[in-house]
Design a protein around this motif. Structure first.
Motif, PDB file in Angstrom:
ATOM      1  N   ALA A  91      62.902 -28.406 -89.449  1.00 17.35           N
ATOM      2  CA  ALA A  91      61.517 -27.901 -88.867  1.00 17.35           C
ATOM      3  C   ALA A  91      61.696 -26.814 -87.887  1.00 17.35           C
ATOM      4  CB  ALA A  91      60.404 -28.927 -88.388  1.00 17.35           C
ATOM      5  N   ASP A  92      62.502 -26.812 -86.909  1.00 13.27           N
ATOM      6  CA  ASP A  92      62.640 -25.957 -85.986  1.00 13.27           C
ATOM      7  C   ASP A  92      63.022 -24.453 -86.445  1.00 13.27           C
ATOM      8  OD1 ASP A  92      65.175 -26.995 -86.385  1.00 13.27           O
ATOM      9  OD2 ASP A  92      65.927 -27.225 -84.268  1.00 13.27           O
ATOM     10  N   TRP A  93      64.114 -24.665 -87.508  1.00 11.77           N
ATOM     11  CA  TRP A  93      64.357 -23.473 -88.196  1.00 11.77           C
ATOM     12  C   TRP A  93      63.490 -22.811 -89.101  1.00 11.77           C
ATOM     13  CZ3 TRP A  93      65.074 -21.283 -92.987  1.00 11.77           C
ATOM     14  CH2 TRP A  93      66.013 -20.302 -92.941  1.00 11.77           C
ATOM     15  N   THR A  94      62.584 -23.566 -89.684  1.00 10.88           N
ATOM     16  CA  THR A  94      61.614 -23.105 -90.330  1.00 10.88           C
ATOM     17  C   THR A  94      60.396 -22.483 -89.680  1.00 10.88           C
ATOM     18  OG1 THR A  94      61.912 -25.115 -92.118  1.00 10.88           O
ATOM     19  CG2 THR A  94      59.922 -23.875 -92.218  1.00 10.88           C
ATOM     20  N   GLU A  95      60.187 -23.041 -88.533  1.00 10.38           N
ATOM     21  CA  GLU A  95      59.080 -22.435 -87.658  1.00 10.38           C
ATOM     22  C   GLU A  95      59.696 -20.982 -87.351  1.00 10.38           C
ATOM     23  OE1 GLU A  95      57.297 -23.124 -82.972  1.00 10.38           O
ATOM     24  OE2 GLU A  95      58.328 -24.691 -84.164  1.00 10.38           O
ATOM     25  N   LYS A  96      60.882 -20.849 -86.772  1.00 10.95           N
ATOM     26  CA  LYS A  96      61.370 -19.869 -86.492  1.00 10.95           C
ATOM     27  C   LYS A  96      61.294 -18.465 -87.520  1.00 10.95           C
ATOM     28  CE  LYS A  96      64.600 -21.223 -83.042  1.00 10.95           C
ATOM     29  NZ  LYS A  96      66.201 -21.221 -82.654  1.00 10.95           N
ATOM     30  N   LEU A  97      61.532 -19.009 -88.840  1.00 13.18           N
ATOM     31  CA  LEU A  97      61.503 -18.199 -90.014  1.00 13.18           C
ATOM     32  C   LEU A  97      59.889 -17.830 -90.378  1.00 13.18           C
ATOM     33  CD1 LEU A  97      62.677 -17.354 -92.714  1.00 13.18           C
ATOM     34  CD2 LEU A  97      61.794 -19.518 -93.743  1.00 13.18           C
ATOM     35  N   PHE A  98      59.066 -18.690 -90.194  1.00  9.24           N
ATOM     36  CA  PHE A  98      57.498 -18.282 -90.360  1.00  9.24           C
ATOM     37  C   PHE A  98      57.059 -17.595 -89.214  1.00  9.24           C
ATOM     38  CE2 PHE A  98      56.915 -22.327 -92.894  1.00  9.24           C
ATOM     39  CZ  PHE A  98      57.244 -21.677 -94.147  1.00  9.24           C
ATOM     40  N   LEU A  99      57.632 -17.465 -87.880  1.00  8.97           N
ATOM     41  CA  LEU A  99      57.140 -16.576 -87.088  1.00  8.97           C
ATOM     42  C   LEU A  99      57.739 -15.255 -86.888  1.00  8.97           C
ATOM     43  CD1 LEU A  99      57.308 -19.260 -83.908  1.00  8.97           C
ATOM     44  CD2 LEU A  99      55.104 -18.476 -85.307  1.00  8.97           C
ATOM     45  N   GLY A 100      58.762 -15.230 -87.905  1.00 10.05           N
ATOM     46  CA  GLY A 100      59.420 -13.787 -87.681  1.00 10.05           C
ATOM     47  C   GLY A 100      60.597 -13.760 -86.990  1.00 10.05           C
ATOM     48  N   GLU A 101      61.163 -14.949 -86.578  1.00 11.18           N
ATOM     49  CA  GLU A 101      62.065 -14.958 -85.181  1.00 11.18           C
ATOM     50  C   GLU A 101      63.557 -14.923 -85.798  1.00 11.18           C
ATOM     51  OE1 GLU A 101      60.554 -17.901 -82.654  1.00 11.18           O
ATOM     52  OE2 GLU A 101      58.921 -16.651 -81.907  1.00 11.18           O
ATOM     53  N   ILE A 102      63.820 -15.131 -86.991  1.00 12.31           N
ATOM     54  CA  ILE A 102      65.162 -15.203 -87.357  1.00 12.31           C
ATOM     55  C   ILE A 102      66.022 -14.113 -87.465  1.00 12.31           C
ATOM     56  CG2 ILE A 102      66.676 -15.973 -89.309  1.00 12.31           C
ATOM     57  CD1 ILE A 102      65.376 -18.409 -88.167  1.00 12.31           C
ATOM     58  N   GLU A 103      66.977 -13.726 -86.548  1.00 15.58           N
ATOM     59  CA  GLU A 103      67.587 -12.537 -86.428  1.00 15.58           C
ATOM     60  C   GLU A 103      68.539 -12.235 -87.437  1.00 15.58           C
ATOM     61  OE1 GLU A 103      69.422 -12.695 -82.615  1.00 15.58           O
ATOM     62  OE2 GLU A 103      67.420 -12.687 -81.576  1.00 15.58           O
ATOM     63  N   TYR A 104      68.755 -12.794 -88.516  1.00 18.33           N
ATOM     64  CA  TYR A 104      69.489 -12.735 -89.839  1.00 18.33           C
ATOM     65  C   TYR A 104      68.855 -12.980 -90.884  1.00 18.33           C
ATOM     66  CZ  TYR A 104      70.105 -17.687 -89.455  1.00 18.33           C
ATOM     67  OH  TYR A 104      70.095 -18.990 -89.380  1.00 18.33           O
ATOM     68  N   ARG A 105      69.459 -12.724 -91.861  1.00 17.38           N
ATOM     69  CA  ARG A 105      68.772 -13.022 -93.231  1.00 17.38           C
ATOM     70  C   ARG A 105      69.717 -13.870 -94.135  1.00 17.38           C
ATOM     71  NH1 ARG A 105      67.953  -7.983 -96.708  1.00 17.38           N
ATOM     72  NH2 ARG A 105      67.014  -9.504 -98.235  1.00 17.38           N
ATOM     73  N   PRO A 106      69.323 -15.062 -94.465  1.00 16.51           N
ATOM     74  CA  PRO A 106      70.040 -16.106 -95.274  1.00 16.51           C
ATOM     75  C   PRO A 106      70.758 -15.546 -96.510  1.00 16.51           C
ATOM     76  CG  PRO A 106      68.151 -17.232 -94.365  1.00 16.51           C
ATOM     77  CD  PRO A 106      68.204 -15.725 -94.176  1.00 16.51           C
ATOM     78  N   ARG A 107      70.084 -14.707 -97.019  1.00 13.96           N
ATOM     79  CA  ARG A 107      70.214 -14.003 -98.443  1.00 13.96           C
ATOM     80  C   ARG A 107      70.185 -12.444 -98.224  1.00 13.96           C
ATOM     81  NH1 ARG A 107      67.372 -18.760 -99.361  1.00 13.96           N
ATOM     82  NH2 ARG A 107      68.514 -20.261-100.814  1.00 13.96           N
ATOM     83  N   PRO A 108      71.183 -11.991 -97.238  1.00 13.22           N
ATOM     84  CA  PRO A 108      71.183 -10.536 -97.038  1.00 13.22           C
ATOM     85  C   PRO A 108      71.296  -9.702 -98.620  1.00 13.22           C
ATOM     86  CG  PRO A 108      73.060 -11.402 -96.385  1.00 13.22           C
ATOM     87  CD  PRO A 108      72.334 -12.667 -96.936  1.00 13.22           C
ATOM     88  N   HIS A 109      71.652 -10.092 -99.633  1.00  8.93           N
ATOM     89  CA  HIS A 109      72.055  -9.570-100.628  1.00  8.93           C
ATOM     90  C   HIS A 109      70.612  -9.395-101.692  1.00  8.93           C
ATOM     91  CE1 HIS A 109      72.497 -13.936-101.501  1.00  8.93           C
ATOM     92  NE2 HIS A 109      72.154 -13.660-102.870  1.00  8.93           N
ATOM     93  N   PHE A 110      69.653 -10.075-101.064  1.00 10.18           N
ATOM     94  CA  PHE A 110      68.223  -9.872-101.697  1.00 10.18           C
ATOM     95  C   PHE A 110      67.564  -8.570-101.679  1.00 10.18           C
ATOM     96  CE2 PHE A 110      66.796 -14.531-103.143  1.00 10.18           C
ATOM     97  CZ  PHE A 110      67.738 -14.617-103.907  1.00 10.18           C
ATOM     98  N   LYS A 111      66.880  -8.180-102.369  1.00  8.87           N
ATOM     99  CA  LYS A 111      66.085  -6.888-101.893  1.00  8.87           C
ATOM    100  C   LYS A 111      64.855  -7.399-101.472  1.00  8.87           C
ATOM    101  CE  LYS A 111      68.126  -4.005-105.563  1.00  8.87           C
ATOM    102  NZ  LYS A 111      67.866  -3.186-106.849  1.00  8.87           N
ATOM    103  N   ILE A 112      64.179  -8.381-102.183  1.00  4.48           N
ATOM    104  CA  ILE A 112      63.161  -9.180-101.832  1.00  4.48           C
ATOM    105  C   ILE A 112      63.486  -9.742-100.433  1.00  4.48           C
ATOM    106  CG2 ILE A 112      63.025 -11.364-102.900  1.00  4.48           C
ATOM    107  CD1 ILE A 112      60.317 -11.292-103.377  1.00  4.48           C
ATOM    108  N   ARG A 113      62.196  -9.793 -99.530  1.00  5.13           N
ATOM    109  CA  ARG A 113      62.348 -10.370 -98.111  1.00  5.13           C
ATOM    110  C   ARG A 113      61.236 -11.393 -97.814  1.00  5.13           C
ATOM    111  NH1 ARG A 113      63.953  -4.935 -94.662  1.00  5.13           N
ATOM    112  NH2 ARG A 113      65.848  -4.355 -96.017  1.00  5.13           N
ATOM    113  N   MET A 114      61.774 -12.255 -97.058  1.00  8.66           N
ATOM    114  CA  MET A 114      60.614 -13.300 -96.626  1.00  8.66           C
ATOM    115  C   MET A 114      59.886 -12.754 -95.584  1.00  8.66           C
ATOM    116  SD  MET A 114      59.383 -16.267 -96.923  1.00  8.66           S
ATOM    117  CE  MET A 114      58.261 -17.383 -95.849  1.00  8.66           C
TER     118      MET A 114
END
Length: 602
Positions: free
Chosen positions: A435-458
């Motif tokens: 949940a702590d990681w998901t919160e950062k994801l939803f807040l836009g605070e993750i500094e990397y992309r788990p799937r950088p090869h994707f064109k679509i972005r979360m």
């Protein structure tokens, strides 16, 4: 698993009873399912204090302990108790979404609870869009038409008709309010870029590759030629002043933090290209209304306040919202208001007309007949369930037995022929992700992309992030900080590195990037970067996934290393025992995840 009191019936027979602070200590029971449907009934009682949590697991000779798959569960939609509950839930949400408490005062006892924002229904804290600087952002013609008939311009909106709703609408007040709003200007420098074919083509590529097409269409709002409920952009070109559309795309939350439109990380070049493409496709045209007298901004300001516009829309970020001026909820005559008030199909022209059908109006009325105390309760699992529909997660993500819209939309309406990317199925997101990681994801605070090869972005949902993360975990029976995991073991990590090795192990690096090292598999088989695996995943889910990934996600490219569930082909380590090998790999992943690497055991 969990805490509290629980009883479980299977096919009308009481099969299991458990209570206490650790339900997992209760001995499992062995049951035989009949062929076809089996009736499952659970009664759960919360503990007297602390969080309520309950999870149900099963196992068999064919698979180890796991949660029951959502696709295997169903309910009787004809059940009267369930139908009443869903109607109350719908009425509660509609009351919040339509900002009813901006005009109608709540009973005093209820108002005291609502004064605690963190303890009440989150949507009640969602302010309508701010109109600060609107004269510099939106066109006068669009503002006029929006006030007279919002549904003409947008097929999905909670904005009511506020300036009359019959053929004899008096346009003078509309023109006056518009004149007032156009005086609300800011000093932002907006650059109007002249679009050429190359820029428009770049915008088209972004519109499809970033998934915009899953939520938006360009056909007129009233046209219902498709089943995806996409929002029309037919009048987007008429809505924005020059340069303002690109500015909006760069920060969709600036004037409306609770917008359903997510926050995207776009470069200036990308917002410029997207704006150019949208303007080229948005064919709707609007004209300023002709009135008999020159519009008067001073009269418009008075009307803006007297017609109730100021109750929802601020023009000054520092100003306090006005007190409700309509009839208090406690004094409403629901029967009369269903016939003649704002909940009626044809309210008087002096009252707003909301875009509600008969079912939704009845749901609001039903909810208002209760004590309304649920407005002062905040339940994360209910919040995430509601918001899954409100913000349109299903546009890109499949969940349970519902497929994502994006692949079908691209097939039906895409112009470029680009195949859809395998956006993750989120059926198990609450059990899978911390949940702590998901919160950062939803807040836009993750500094990397788990799937950088994707064109679509979360994208990000800053106002909803914390509660969404808690709610998605709670839907699976997990608390926001619940994440049992072993202490880091350096010896196991060294073994895990050998298990994961490219040429002599399970070849994890073939499909997964590790830090800056890219995967070697073809694009369609690539997956997440392993450097962040233990930062993202719950330990128990990791093991369930490694045992049988195809059981969890039949569309995954991940292979099942232990075909019999017990042994892998890597027999030189732990004699091929899969569970031990997978555990060693987990500790190796902890080494890769330098950010949150635990201390080594002594």
């Amino acid at each position: 698993q969990g805490r509290g009191k629980v009883k479980l019936w299977l096919n009308e027979e009481l099969a299991l009873e458990a209570h206490g602070d650790d339900l997992s200590q209760v001995k499992p029971v062995h049951l035989e399912l009949v062929k076809g449907y089996n009736k499952l009934k659970i009664e759960y009682e919360s503990p007297e204090a602390g969080d309520a949590a309950m999870r149900l697991y099963w196992s068999s000779d064919e698979f180890p302990s796991e949660p029951i798959f959502p696709e295997m569960l169903m309910h009787d939609g004809r059940n009267e108790s369930w139908r009443k509950g869903e109607q109350l839930r719908e009425g509660r949400l509609l009351l919040a979404q339509n900002h009813c408490l901006k005009c109608h005062a709540a009973p005093e006892a209820l108002a005291m609870g609502l004064a605690e924002p963190d303890a009440c229904m989150p949507e009640l804290n969602a302010a309508a869009p701010s109109l600060a600087g609107i004269g510099s952002r939106l066109s006068p013609a669009w503002i006029e038409h929006w006030m007279v008939n919002p549904r003409k311009l947008r097929n999905r909106t909670t904005m009511p008709q506020v300036m009359g709703h019959d053929d004899g609408v008096n346009l003078v007040p509309v023109a006056d309010i518009t004149a007032y709003l156009t005086t609300l200007r800011d000093d932002v420098a907006r650059e109007a870029v002249e679009a050429d074919d190359d820029l428009i083509d770049q915008g088209l590529t972004l519109f499809e590759d970033r998934g915009c097409i899953a939520c938006h269409r360009f056909t007129p709002p009233e046209e219902e030629e498709e089943d995806y409920d996409r929002v029309s952009l037919h009048y987007a070109g008429q809505k924005f002043q020059p340069g303002a559309l690109a500015e909006f795309l760069s920060d969709t939350r600036k004037h409306y933090p609770w917008s359903r439109m997510p926050k995207f990380e776009l470069t200036k070049e990308e917002t410029t290209a997207l704006a150019a493409y949208i303007r080229s496709e948005a064919k709707g045209e609007l004209e300023i209304f002709a009135v008999m007298k020159a519009p008067n901004p001073a009269d418009g300001k008075d009307l803006f306040e007297s017609r109730g516009c100021a109750a929802c829309h601020s023009v000054d970020a520092d100003a306090e919202p006005p007190a409700p001026t309509a009839k208090a909820l406690a004094t409403l005559d629901l029967e009369a208001d269903l016939e003649a008030g704002c909940l009626s199909d044809s309210p008087p022209n002096t009252q707003p007309k909301f875009p509600l059908d008969e079912q939704r109006r009845a749901s609001i009325a039903k909810f208002l007949k209760g004590d309304l105390k649920s407005l002062t309760r905040q339940t994360p699992a209910e919040f995430s369930r509601r918001q899954f529909d409100v913000i349109g997660c299903n546009a890109c993500h499949s969940r349970d037995d519902t497929d994502a819209d994006l692949p079908y939309v691209l097939l039906d309406f895409g112009e470029l022929g680009h195949p859809p990317e395998p956006v993750p199925n989120i059926t198990w997101a609450g059990e899978k992700l911390r949940a702590d990681w998901t919160e950062k994801l939803f807040l836009g605070e993750i500094e990397y992309r788990p799937r950088p090869h994707f064109k679509i972005r979360m994208p990000a949902f800053p106002q909803r992030g914390k509660l969404l993360a808690e709610g998605i975990s709670a839907e699976h029976g997990f608390g926001p900080k619940e994440n049992p995991r072993p202490k880091f073991d350096k010896e196991l990590a060294d073994i895990g590195e050998k298990v994961a090795a490219m040429h002599t192990g399970l070849a994890c690096h073939r499909c997964h990037a590790i830090g800056d090292k890219q995967a070697t598999a073809p694009f369609e088989a690539r997956s997440t970067n392993l450097s962040y695996a233990t930062e993202r995943l719950r330990y128990d889910f990791y093991h369930r996934w490694m045992r049988d990934p195809l059981r969890i996600d039949p569309e995954t490219k991940m292979i099942k290393f232990a075909q019999d569930g017990q042994k892998t082909g890597l027999t030189n380590i732990y004699d091929g025992e899969a569970e031990k090998q997978f555990d060693a790999v987990w500790h190796y992943l902890e080494v890769l995840n330098d950010k949150e690497r635990p201390k080594e055991t002594e």
